[in-house]
Design a protein around this motif. Structure first.
Motif, PDB file in Angstrom:
ATOM      1  N   LEU A 178      67.443  -4.225  82.730  1.00 62.56           N
ATOM      2  CA  LEU A 178      68.748  -3.654  83.073  1.00 62.56           C
ATOM      3  C   LEU A 178      69.734  -4.023  81.963  1.00 62.56           C
ATOM      4  CD1 LEU A 178      69.112  -4.349  86.919  1.00 62.56           C
ATOM      5  CD2 LEU A 178      68.208  -2.327  85.771  1.00 62.56           C
ATOM      6  N   SER A 179      69.969  -3.081  81.056  1.00 61.82           N
ATOM      7  CA  SER A 179      70.897  -3.300  79.956  1.00 61.82           C
ATOM      8  C   SER A 179      72.152  -2.477  80.201  1.00 61.82           C
ATOM      9  CB  SER A 179      70.248  -2.882  78.628  1.00 61.82           C
ATOM     10  OG  SER A 179      71.237  -2.690  77.633  1.00 61.82           O
ATOM     11  N   THR A 180      73.260  -3.147  80.455  1.00 60.39           N
ATOM     12  CA  THR A 180      74.491  -2.396  80.695  1.00 60.39           C
ATOM     13  C   THR A 180      74.910  -1.633  79.434  1.00 60.39           C
ATOM     14  OG1 THR A 180      75.637  -4.501  80.372  1.00 60.39           O
ATOM     15  CG2 THR A 180      75.435  -3.699  82.625  1.00 60.39           C
ATOM     16  N   GLY A 181      74.601  -2.213  78.250  1.00 59.97           N
ATOM     17  CA  GLY A 181      74.923  -1.512  77.002  1.00 59.97           C
ATOM     18  C   GLY A 181      74.169  -0.187  76.914  1.00 59.97           C
ATOM     19  N   ASP A 182      72.860  -0.228  77.205  1.00 59.52           N
ATOM     20  CA  ASP A 182      72.064   1.012  77.166  1.00 59.52           C
ATOM     21  C   ASP A 182      72.580   2.016  78.199  1.00 59.52           C
ATOM     22  OD1 ASP A 182      70.531  -0.178  75.238  1.00 59.52           O
ATOM     23  OD2 ASP A 182      68.749  -0.475  76.497  1.00 59.52           O
ATOM     24  N   MET A 183      72.919   1.520  79.397  1.00 62.56           N
ATOM     25  CA  MET A 183      73.416   2.426  80.451  1.00 62.56           C
ATOM     26  C   MET A 183      74.713   3.100  80.000  1.00 62.56           C
ATOM     27  SD  MET A 183      73.033   0.093  83.880  1.00 62.56           S
ATOM     28  CE  MET A 183      71.643  -1.036  84.015  1.00 62.56           C
ATOM     29  N   LEU A 184      75.606   2.320  79.408  1.00 59.11           N
ATOM     30  CA  LEU A 184      76.884   2.873  78.969  1.00 59.11           C
ATOM     31  C   LEU A 184      76.698   3.857  77.823  1.00 59.11           C
ATOM     32  CD1 LEU A 184      79.001  -0.413  79.182  1.00 59.11           C
ATOM     33  CD2 LEU A 184      79.355   1.637  80.570  1.00 59.11           C
ATOM     34  N   ARG A 185      75.805   3.516  76.888  1.00 63.56           N
ATOM     35  CA  ARG A 185      75.566   4.441  75.764  1.00 63.56           C
ATOM     36  C   ARG A 185      74.980   5.753  76.262  1.00 63.56           C
ATOM     37  NH1 ARG A 185      75.079  -0.545  73.205  1.00 63.56           N
ATOM     38  NH2 ARG A 185      72.926  -0.851  73.841  1.00 63.56           N
ATOM     39  N   SER A 186      74.152   5.677  77.306  1.00 67.36           N
ATOM     40  CA  SER A 186      73.598   6.904  77.880  1.00 67.36           C
ATOM     41  C   SER A 186      74.696   7.729  78.572  1.00 67.36           C
ATOM     42  CB  SER A 186      72.458   6.527  78.834  1.00 67.36           C
ATOM     43  OG  SER A 186      72.312   7.484  79.843  1.00 67.36           O
ATOM     44  N   GLU A 187      75.617   7.058  79.240  1.00 67.58           N
ATOM     45  CA  GLU A 187      76.750   7.774  79.868  1.00 67.58           C
ATOM     46  C   GLU A 187      77.600   8.468  78.803  1.00 67.58           C
ATOM     47  OE1 GLU A 187      77.595   7.954  83.190  1.00 67.58           O
ATOM     48  OE2 GLU A 187      76.081   6.578  83.985  1.00 67.58           O
ATOM     49  N   ILE A 188      77.801   7.762  77.664  1.00 71.49           N
ATOM     50  CA  ILE A 188      78.617   8.335  76.583  1.00 71.49           C
ATOM     51  C   ILE A 188      77.911   9.567  76.001  1.00 71.49           C
ATOM     52  CG2 ILE A 188      79.452   7.931  74.214  1.00 71.49           C
ATOM     53  CD1 ILE A 188      80.015   5.005  75.070  1.00 71.49           C
ATOM     54  N   GLU A 189      76.618   9.434  75.773  1.00 68.69           N
ATOM     55  CA  GLU A 189      75.843  10.531  75.203  1.00 68.69           C
ATOM     56  C   GLU A 189      75.905  11.770  76.103  1.00 68.69           C
ATOM     57  OE1 GLU A 189      71.321  10.383  73.903  1.00 68.69           O
ATOM     58  OE2 GLU A 189      72.526   8.714  73.150  1.00 68.69           O
ATOM     59  N   ARG A 190      75.847  11.543  77.424  1.00 71.00           N
ATOM     60  CA  ARG A 190      75.885  12.661  78.375  1.00 71.00           C
ATOM     61  C   ARG A 190      77.318  13.107  78.681  1.00 71.00           C
ATOM     62  NH1 ARG A 190      73.855  10.724  83.139  1.00 71.00           N
ATOM     63  NH2 ARG A 190      73.569   8.596  82.358  1.00 71.00           N
ATOM     64  N   ARG A 191      78.282  12.467  78.029  1.00 68.45           N
ATOM     65  CA  ARG A 191      79.699  12.806  78.195  1.00 68.45           C
ATOM     66  C   ARG A 191      80.137  12.845  79.654  1.00 68.45           C
ATOM     67  NH1 ARG A 191      78.295  15.268  73.444  1.00 68.45           N
ATOM     68  NH2 ARG A 191      79.751  14.882  71.737  1.00 68.45           N
ATOM     69  N   THR A 192      79.692  11.868  80.419  1.00 70.81           N
ATOM     70  CA  THR A 192      80.129  11.767  81.815  1.00 70.81           C
ATOM     71  C   THR A 192      81.539  11.182  81.842  1.00 70.81           C
ATOM     72  OG1 THR A 192      79.338   9.500  82.068  1.00 70.81           O
ATOM     73  CG2 THR A 192      77.730  11.260  82.526  1.00 70.81           C
ATOM     74  N   PRO A 193      82.268  11.338  82.951  1.00 67.26           N
ATOM     75  CA  PRO A 193      83.615  10.741  83.043  1.00 67.26           C
ATOM     76  C   PRO A 193      83.567   9.229  82.800  1.00 67.26           C
ATOM     77  CG  PRO A 193      83.242  12.263  84.877  1.00 67.26           C
ATOM     78  CD  PRO A 193      81.930  12.155  84.142  1.00 67.26           C
ATOM     79  N   LEU A 194      82.549   8.578  83.370  1.00 67.47           N
ATOM     80  CA  LEU A 194      82.410   7.131  83.160  1.00 67.47           C
ATOM     81  C   LEU A 194      82.211   6.822  81.674  1.00 67.47           C
ATOM     82  CD1 LEU A 194      80.167   4.815  85.366  1.00 67.47           C
ATOM     83  CD2 LEU A 194      80.425   4.445  82.918  1.00 67.47           C
ATOM     84  N   GLY A 195      81.373   7.627  81.026  1.00 69.69           N
ATOM     85  CA  GLY A 195      81.102   7.425  79.606  1.00 69.69           C
ATOM     86  C   GLY A 195      82.342   7.609  78.746  1.00 69.69           C
ATOM     87  N   LEU A 196      83.121   8.640  79.057  1.00 72.09           N
ATOM     88  CA  LEU A 196      84.327   8.909  78.269  1.00 72.09           C
ATOM     89  C   LEU A 196      85.333   7.767  78.404  1.00 72.09           C
ATOM     90  CD1 LEU A 196      84.724  12.740  78.939  1.00 72.09           C
ATOM     91  CD2 LEU A 196      83.859  11.602  76.883  1.00 72.09           C
TER      92      LEU A 196
END
Ligand code: ADP
Ligand code: MG
Length: 206
Positions: A31-49
């Motif tokens: 469980l890598s929060t960094g990887d999870m966040l980078r995936s959210e950013i890549e998918r341009r989700t509201p959380l990622g933005l």
């Protein structure tokens, strides 16, 4: 039993690299929060933005965002043999929240490995990683230094939190990847043997 491990240390200390070796050897769930966040950013989700604004300047993403992500992943991966928490918790508030989440599942953190690497070596490694990773937070020495400062200000106190619970073990995280992994394996095996060989009474906890 479920074995829960935290890989703790500054950016560039080898948490991601060693997580991969631990997964291959022990089949734990990463469980890598960094990887999870980078995936959210890549998918341009509201959380990622939202998260991107913090990450682009080397700052930590707010506690409630990462705690919610971890909580939902713990539920989604209920079949895991063990968890490796990589890059989480990063503040003492997150550490307390994690203890509560695990208590709800009748489990706990069993071992926290503190990856120790001198600062100049961290910067060298991260600049090198930046040449291939495409990570915007590895792109400049300025952002890297900001992340390391954020680690010493907000994250390193979390080590004291676990030291008080007698769960912290320091790992010299320099040398080859294999050498570091051997040190990690020794600590995991030792802790696992303690947890499974005999009932742990309060004065035996280490
Ligand atoms: N033992 C090591 N020796 C040299 N370089 C390493 C070692 N462990 C990791 N690295 C390199 O350092 C960089 C950061 O490693 P990484 O595992 O991504 O760290 P973290 O997840 O802690 O930020 C990567 O480029 C990786 O290849
Ligand atoms: Mg990492």
């Amino acid at each position: 039993m479920l074995f829960n491990l935290i890989l703790f240390g500054p950016p560039g200390s080898g948490k991601g690299t060693q997580s991969q070796l631990i997964i291959d050897h022990y089949q734990f769930t990463h469980l890598s929060t960094g990887d999870m966040l980078r995936s959210e950013i890549e998918r341009r989700t509201p959380l990622g933005l939202e998260a991107k604004k913090f990450m682009d300047r080397g700052a930590l993403v707010p506690d409630e965002v990462v705690i919610a992500m971890i909580s939902s992943q713990l539920d989604a991966r209920a079949d895991a043999k063990g968890f490796i928490f990589d890059g989480f918790p990063r503040t003492t508030a997150q550490a307390r929240a994690l203890d509560k989440l695990l208590a709800l599942k009748s489990t706990a953190i069993h071992l926290v490995l503190l990856m120790e690497v001198p600062e100049e070596e961290l910067i060298k490694r991260l600049l090198l990683r930046g040449q291939t990773s495409g990570r915007t937070d590895d792109a400049s020495e300025e952002i890297i230094r900001a992340r390391i400062a954020e680690y010493y200000n907000k994250t390193s106190p979390v080590a004291d939190y676990y030291a008080q619970q007698h769960k912290l073990q320091a790992i010299p995280a320099v040398g080859t990847v294999e050498e570091v992994f051997n040190r990690i394996r020794q600590q995991i095996d030792k802790r696992f043997a303690e947890l499974t060989s005999h009932p742990v009474s309060p004065d035996q906890r280490s």
